[in-house]
Design an enzyme around this catalytic site. Structure first.
Site, PDB file in Angstrom:
ATOM      1  N   LYS A  54       7.486   0.335  -3.897  1.00  0.00           N
ATOM      2  CA  LYS A  54       6.230  -0.122  -3.292  1.00  0.00           C
ATOM      3  C   LYS A  54       5.112   0.418  -4.191  1.00  0.00           C
ATOM      4  O   LYS A  54       4.505   1.460  -3.927  1.00  0.00           O
ATOM      5  CB  LYS A  54       6.126   0.394  -1.847  1.00  0.00           C
ATOM      6  CG  LYS A  54       5.128  -0.373  -1.015  1.00  0.00           C
ATOM      7  CD  LYS A  54       5.352  -0.148   0.461  1.00  0.00           C
ATOM      8  CE  LYS A  54       4.196  -0.631   1.308  1.00  0.00           C
ATOM      9  NZ  LYS A  54       3.926  -2.066   1.211  1.00  0.00           N
TER      10      LYS A  54
HETATM   11  N1  PMP Z   1       7.509  -7.103   1.363  1.00  0.00           N
HETATM   12  C1  PMP Z   1       6.335  -6.644   0.893  1.00  0.00           C
HETATM   13  C2  PMP Z   1       5.864  -7.148  -0.416  1.00  0.00           C
HETATM   14  C3  PMP Z   1       5.584  -5.704   1.626  1.00  0.00           C
HETATM   15  O1  PMP Z   1       4.423  -5.245   1.159  1.00  0.00           O
HETATM   16  C4  PMP Z   1       6.074  -5.275   2.870  1.00  0.00           C
HETATM   17  C5  PMP Z   1       5.272  -4.304   3.690  1.00  0.00           C
HETATM   18  N2  PMP Z   1       5.566  -2.987   3.341  1.00  0.00           N
HETATM   19  C6  PMP Z   1       7.302  -5.775   3.323  1.00  0.00           C
HETATM   20  C7  PMP Z   1       7.994  -6.689   2.549  1.00  0.00           C
HETATM   21  C8  PMP Z   1       7.895  -5.305   4.622  1.00  0.00           C
HETATM   22  O2  PMP Z   1       8.295  -3.966   4.506  1.00  0.00           O
HETATM   23  P1  PMP Z   1       8.342  -2.991   5.749  1.00  0.00           P
HETATM   24  O3  PMP Z   1       9.122  -3.683   6.787  1.00  0.00           O
HETATM   25  O4  PMP Z   1       9.018  -1.773   5.247  1.00  0.00           O
HETATM   26  O5  PMP Z   1       6.934  -2.755   6.184  1.00  0.00           O
END
Ligand code: PMP
Length: 296
Positions: free
Chosen positions: A154
């Site tokens: 991330k």
């Molecule tokens: N894909 C992207 C590109 C994101 O930014 C997020 C948000 N964090 C997600 C998927 C979903 O991830 P999560 O369920 O861990 O929030």
């Protein structure tokens, strides 16, 4: 949206300080090159008090993101969780969005950072009703090839791609974008993962070219508990436009049903979909009405 005011406290490098008193360096590598990693976490006001949903998993992913980018990670996950609960208390927050960010010191070089800093901030974030269905448009932007940047991380820099896709989608009158990967398979939304439903079965793209969403992992667990058949496989636009229903999932988004993609309208009424069942169960999970251990 006001994220902070003169009273807001944030956590930065081991101390709690007023957000308005904290400064940063304009020569930082993170600001210039997007060389930083972050998390998006939610806290819910539950009958057991304020609970951070999947706190450990989020901070473990933060650590993994830093490692993938060769950014030093000097903290203990347990301690970060403890400090985050304290941060919520200091700001009197119960339903909140929590944003940890690891950023790098001044350097104009393209060499991996030798040091890093952490800041954690939080702001109030009320419950999302989940009743609005989203209209998605397939983006002209693709998600970056994981051979160009680790998509498992991330990483701040990856979100330029997300901003471009969202901006384009909104300018075309859609609520949100849906991005394909470099092989023209469905990848994810700019800040959420996707599931599609066909004949009562759910499908989602496999890990590899997407962020490994923690909500995605929760949905997969819930499918097992709820006896919903789930397959992780590459999906094409044609698969999507022949689906009965579909939804996005993410920490901020939670579970959001889709009305349409481009001009294709999903035929199944949302309330009758497997996604709606997952949406209800997810809600009671984050609100601690159902104990994670007992149902999974
Ligand atoms: N894909 C992207 C590109 C994101 O930014 C997020 C948000 N964090 C997600 C998927 C979903 O991830 P999560 O369920 O861990 O929030």
């Amino acid at each position: 949206m006001q994220y902070y005011n003169s009273e807001t406290i944030l956590f930065t490098n081991g101390q709690f300080e007023r957000a308005v008193d904290v400064t940063t360096d304009l020569y930082g590598q993170s600001l210039h090159y997007g060389y930083a990693v972050f998390e998006g976490i939610r806290a819910y006001n539950t009958h057991n008090g304020t609970r951070i949903f999947k706190a450990r998993e989020h901070f473990e992913r933060l650590k993994r993101s830093a490692e993938l980018l060769h950014i030093p990670f000097k903290w203990k996950v347990n301690d970060l969780i403890k400090q985050t609960y304290k941060l919520l208390e200091l700001n009197n927050l119960k339903d909140a969005y929590i944003r940890p960010l690891i950023y790098c010191p001044p350097s104009m070089t393209l060499v991996a950072a030798q040091d890093s800093s952490i800041m954690i901030c939080a702001w109030e974030w009320g419950a999302y009703s989940g009743s609005e269905l989203l209209r998605l448009g397939i983006s002209s932007y693709e998600r970056p090839n994981p051979k160009s940047t680790p998509m498992e991380a991330k990483a701040s820099g990856n979100y330029v791609n997300s901003i471009l896709a969202t901006t384009e989608a909104k300018s075309k009158g859609f609520d949100e974008a849906l991005l394909l990967d470099m092989n023209r398979n469905i990848a994810e939304a700019p800040g959420a993962n996707i599931f599609i439903e066909k004949n009562g079965r759910l499908f989602t793209p496999p890990l590899g070219n997407i962020l490994p969403g923690l909500t995605r992992a929760t949905v997969i667990d819930l499918c097992r508990v709820l006896d919903i058949e789930l397959t992780e496989k590459h999906l094409t636009v044609k698969d999507l436009k022949h689906a009965d229903s579909a939804f996005l999932c993410g920490t901020a988004t939670e579970i959001a049903g889709l009305a349409s993609v481009d001009d294709y309208v999903f035929p199944l009424t949302w309330t009758e979909s497997a996604g709606a069942t997952i949406q209800r169960t997810y809600k009671s999970l984050v609100l601690d009405k159902q104990n994670y251990e007992t149902i999974i």
